[in-house]
Design a protein around this motif. Structure first.
Motif, PDB file in Angstrom:
ATOM      1  N   THR A   1      -4.300  -3.065 -14.804  1.00  0.00           N
ATOM      2  CA  THR A   1      -4.705  -2.927 -13.910  1.00  0.00           C
ATOM      3  C   THR A   1      -5.880  -3.730 -13.559  1.00  0.00           C
ATOM      4  N   GLU A   2      -5.949  -4.177 -12.506  1.00  0.00           N
ATOM      5  CA  GLU A   2      -6.853  -5.214 -11.723  1.00  0.00           C
ATOM      6  C   GLU A   2      -8.252  -4.376 -11.137  1.00  0.00           C
ATOM      7  N   VAL A   3      -9.070  -4.087 -11.510  1.00  0.00           N
ATOM      8  CA  VAL A   3      -9.951  -3.478  -9.618  1.00  0.00           C
ATOM      9  C   VAL A   3     -11.095  -4.409  -9.236  1.00  0.00           C
ATOM     10  N   ARG A   4     -10.917  -3.912  -8.284  1.00  0.00           N
ATOM     11  CA  ARG A   4     -11.772  -4.846  -7.252  1.00  0.00           C
ATOM     12  C   ARG A   4     -12.928  -4.056  -6.471  1.00  0.00           C
ATOM     13  N   ILE A   5     -14.143  -4.179  -6.860  1.00  0.00           N
ATOM     14  CA  ILE A   5     -14.707  -2.722  -5.416  1.00  0.00           C
ATOM     15  C   ILE A   5     -15.505  -3.911  -4.893  1.00  0.00           C
ATOM     16  N   GLY A   6     -15.989  -2.873  -3.424  1.00  0.00           N
ATOM     17  CA  GLY A   6     -16.485  -3.828  -2.940  1.00  0.00           C
ATOM     18  C   GLY A   6     -17.117  -2.859  -2.026  1.00  0.00           C
ATOM     19  N   GLU A   7     -17.918  -3.012  -0.880  1.00  0.00           N
ATOM     20  CA  GLU A   7     -18.776  -1.869   0.033  1.00  0.00           C
ATOM     21  C   GLU A   7     -17.914  -2.524   1.678  1.00  0.00           C
ATOM     22  N   SER A   8     -17.956  -1.202   2.382  1.00  0.00           N
ATOM     23  CA  SER A   8     -16.525  -1.119   3.761  1.00  0.00           C
ATOM     24  C   SER A   8     -17.261  -0.175   4.168  1.00  0.00           C
ATOM     25  N   LYS A   9     -16.879  -0.849   5.677  1.00  0.00           N
ATOM     26  CA  LYS A   9     -17.138   0.728   6.300  1.00  0.00           C
ATOM     27  C   LYS A   9     -15.258   1.299   6.809  1.00  0.00           C
ATOM     28  N   TYR A  10     -15.363   2.621   6.954  1.00  0.00           N
ATOM     29  CA  TYR A  10     -14.294   3.474   7.965  1.00  0.00           C
ATOM     30  C   TYR A  10     -15.048   4.333   8.509  1.00  0.00           C
ATOM     31  N   ASN A  11     -14.003   4.610   9.435  1.00  0.00           N
ATOM     32  CA  ASN A  11     -14.260   5.597  10.602  1.00  0.00           C
ATOM     33  C   ASN A  11     -16.094   5.763  10.687  1.00  0.00           C
ATOM     34  N   GLN A  12     -16.351   4.189  10.974  1.00  0.00           N
ATOM     35  CA  GLN A  12     -17.982   4.870  10.756  1.00  0.00           C
ATOM     36  C   GLN A  12     -18.951   4.608  10.033  1.00  0.00           C
ATOM     37  N   ARG A  13     -18.733   5.118   8.765  1.00  0.00           N
ATOM     38  CA  ARG A  13     -19.180   5.785   7.676  1.00  0.00           C
ATOM     39  C   ARG A  13     -18.857   4.369   6.424  1.00  0.00           C
ATOM     40  N   ASP A  14     -20.470   4.204   6.263  1.00  0.00           N
ATOM     41  CA  ASP A  14     -20.044   3.641   4.807  1.00  0.00           C
ATOM     42  C   ASP A  14     -19.580   4.031   3.436  1.00  0.00           C
ATOM     43  N   CYS A  15     -18.370   3.205   3.284  1.00  0.00           N
ATOM     44  CA  CYS A  15     -17.987   3.394   1.673  1.00  0.00           C
ATOM     45  C   CYS A  15     -18.150   2.482   0.896  1.00  0.00           C
ATOM     46  N   TYR A  16     -17.259   3.258  -0.330  1.00  0.00           N
ATOM     47  CA  TYR A  16     -17.038   1.835  -1.247  1.00  0.00           C
ATOM     48  C   TYR A  16     -15.086   1.691  -0.837  1.00  0.00           C
ATOM     49  N   ARG A  17     -15.369   0.585  -1.052  1.00  0.00           N
ATOM     50  CA  ARG A  17     -14.003   0.152  -1.215  1.00  0.00           C
ATOM     51  C   ARG A  17     -13.213  -0.021  -2.671  1.00  0.00           C
ATOM     52  N   ILE A  18     -12.175   0.419  -2.949  1.00  0.00           N
ATOM     53  CA  ILE A  18     -11.457   0.137  -5.292  1.00  0.00           C
ATOM     54  C   ILE A  18     -10.273  -0.024  -4.424  1.00  0.00           C
ATOM     55  N   GLU A  19      -9.929  -1.493  -4.742  1.00  0.00           N
ATOM     56  CA  GLU A  19      -8.539  -1.950  -5.231  1.00  0.00           C
ATOM     57  C   GLU A  19      -7.866  -1.914  -5.852  1.00  0.00           C
ATOM     58  N   SER A  20      -7.212  -0.889  -7.165  1.00  0.00           N
ATOM     59  CA  SER A  20      -6.398  -1.327  -8.030  1.00  0.00           C
ATOM     60  C   SER A  20      -5.259  -2.128  -7.178  1.00  0.00           C
ATOM     61  N   ILE A  21      -4.911  -2.926  -8.570  1.00  0.00           N
ATOM     62  CA  ILE A  21      -3.269  -3.742  -9.005  1.00  0.00           C
ATOM     63  C   ILE A  21      -3.515  -3.792  -9.634  1.00  0.00           C
ATOM     64  N   ARG A  22      -1.345  -3.366  -9.877  1.00  0.00           N
ATOM     65  CA  ARG A  22      -0.299  -3.191 -11.395  1.00  0.00           C
ATOM     66  C   ARG A  22      -0.444  -4.683 -11.685  1.00  0.00           C
ATOM     67  N   SER A  23      -0.843  -5.281 -12.645  1.00  0.00           N
ATOM     68  CA  SER A  23       0.031  -6.712 -13.251  1.00  0.00           C
ATOM     69  C   SER A  23       1.498  -6.294 -14.114  1.00  0.00           C
ATOM     70  N   GLU A  24       1.771  -4.529 -14.521  1.00  0.00           N
ATOM     71  CA  GLU A  24       3.331  -4.730 -14.371  1.00  0.00           C
ATOM     72  C   GLU A  24       3.917  -3.514 -13.931  1.00  0.00           C
ATOM     73  N   ARG A  25       5.034  -3.615 -14.088  1.00  0.00           N
ATOM     74  CA  ARG A  25       6.373  -2.363 -12.856  1.00  0.00           C
ATOM     75  C   ARG A  25       5.329  -1.077 -14.375  1.00  0.00           C
ATOM     76  N   ARG A  26       5.605  -0.139 -14.510  1.00  0.00           N
ATOM     77  CA  ARG A  26       5.595   0.641 -15.418  1.00  0.00           C
ATOM     78  C   ARG A  26       6.389   1.975 -15.148  1.00  0.00           C
ATOM     79  N   PRO A  27       6.778   2.706 -15.333  1.00  0.00           N
ATOM     80  CA  PRO A  27       7.216   4.395 -14.911  1.00  0.00           C
ATOM     81  C   PRO A  27       5.943   5.116 -14.720  1.00  0.00           C
ATOM     82  N   GLU A  28       5.433   5.043 -15.121  1.00  0.00           N
ATOM     83  CA  GLU A  28       3.385   6.204 -14.688  1.00  0.00           C
ATOM     84  C   GLU A  28       2.950   5.110 -13.674  1.00  0.00           C
ATOM     85  N   PHE A  29       2.960   4.152 -13.628  1.00  0.00           N
ATOM     86  CA  PHE A  29       2.388   3.482 -12.141  1.00  0.00           C
ATOM     87  C   PHE A  29       3.508   3.960 -10.943  1.00  0.00           C
TER      88      PHE A  29
END
Length: 261
Positions: free
Chosen positions: A176-204
């Motif tokens: 899993t590739e992980v990208r962490i950034g800062e963002s806003k949602y609904n006018q609230r300061d948030c950590y935005r965490i994006e996770s991308i799976r590099s291969e298809r597995r039944p567990e994902f």
């Protein structure tokens, strides 16, 4: 309106104070050897989500507006907007639809351990000829035509638990590739965490996920899941489901009567 997330600040501070000290006892004469553990890009997200779980343990009830959109059986359904109330013990949920128009004023109520663990539903679609509430099993096929999940999976607490389990599983595979950034949602300061799976597995569960954690409380207030890319589709994956929680208010003293229908 008072910022409902101020409670998150207090809860987070309490969680920090309750953490056991990692330092050795003074004067014990022992040399503490440290072991280098394998690190993962999911370590920080897991730490934040564990903090969210600790903070959420102090939540007895909450109300909010939930905005959801789901892809069911290959079709992206309309966005749903609901007034939502949840109690932690016993797990209780009440939802009343605001939109779309065909579902307006539809209601679903559920109290775990009551009514043979069936939902009470007042629907404009299911059993439309029935006036008032009817009892329906959470896994009734008619319900699952409109959602990827049943009511036992609803709410922020379940989102925290599912995400912790998912990330712990993915950490073991290291795919899993992980990208962490800062963002806003609904006018609230948030950590935005994006996770991308590099291969298809039944567990994902899916190809790509984006979750927004409110910075102070670390509580998740928005989750986006995307399907594996298909020929002719978006390289980022088509929408599987999006769940957002806005106008959150915690521990307002919701009564049992609000869930008994």
């Amino acid at each position: 309106m008072r910022n409902a997330f101020y409670v998150g600040v207090a809860l987070a501070s309490l969680a920090i104070l309750l953490q056991p000290s990692a330092r050795g006892q003074p004067g014990d004469g022992k040399v503490v050897q440290t072991v280098a553990l394998e690190t993962s890009k999911l370590d920080q997200p897991l730490a934040w989500m564990s903090e969210a779980k600790r903070n959420f343990s102090a939540v007895k009830d909450y109300s909010c507006t939930m905005v959801s959109q789901e892809n069911v059986r290959g079709k992206l359904l309309e966005e749903n907007i609901m007034q939502m109330k949840v109690k932690s013990q016993p797990f209780s949920v009440h939802m009343r639809w605001i939109a779309p128009a065909k579902f307006k004023e539809q209601e679903v109520a559920f109290v775990q351990g009551k009514n043979n663990n069936k939902m009470r539903v007042k629907s404009n679609v299911l059993g439309a000829k029935i006036v008032g509430f009817m009892s329906i099993d959470p896994n009734d096929p008619r319900v699952l035509e409109h959602s990827r999940h049943n009511i036992l999976e609803a709410g922020i607490g379940n989102m925290i638990d599912r995400t912790l389990g998912t990330w712990e599983t993915e950490r073991k595979f290291g795919k899993t590739e992980v990208r962490i950034g800062e963002s806003k949602y609904n006018q609230r300061d948030c950590y935005r965490i994006e996770s991308i799976r590099s291969e298809r597995r039944p567990e994902f569960y899916c190809f790509r996920s984006v979750i927004y954690l409110e910075k102070n409380s670390k509580l998740p207030i928005r989750m986006e899941n995307y399907d594996w890319p298909r020929a002719g589709g978006s390289p980022d994956g088509d929408v599987l489901e999006i769940f957002s929680y806005v106008n959150l208010q915690f521990n307002t003293g919701l009564r049992d009567e609000e869930f008994n229908k």
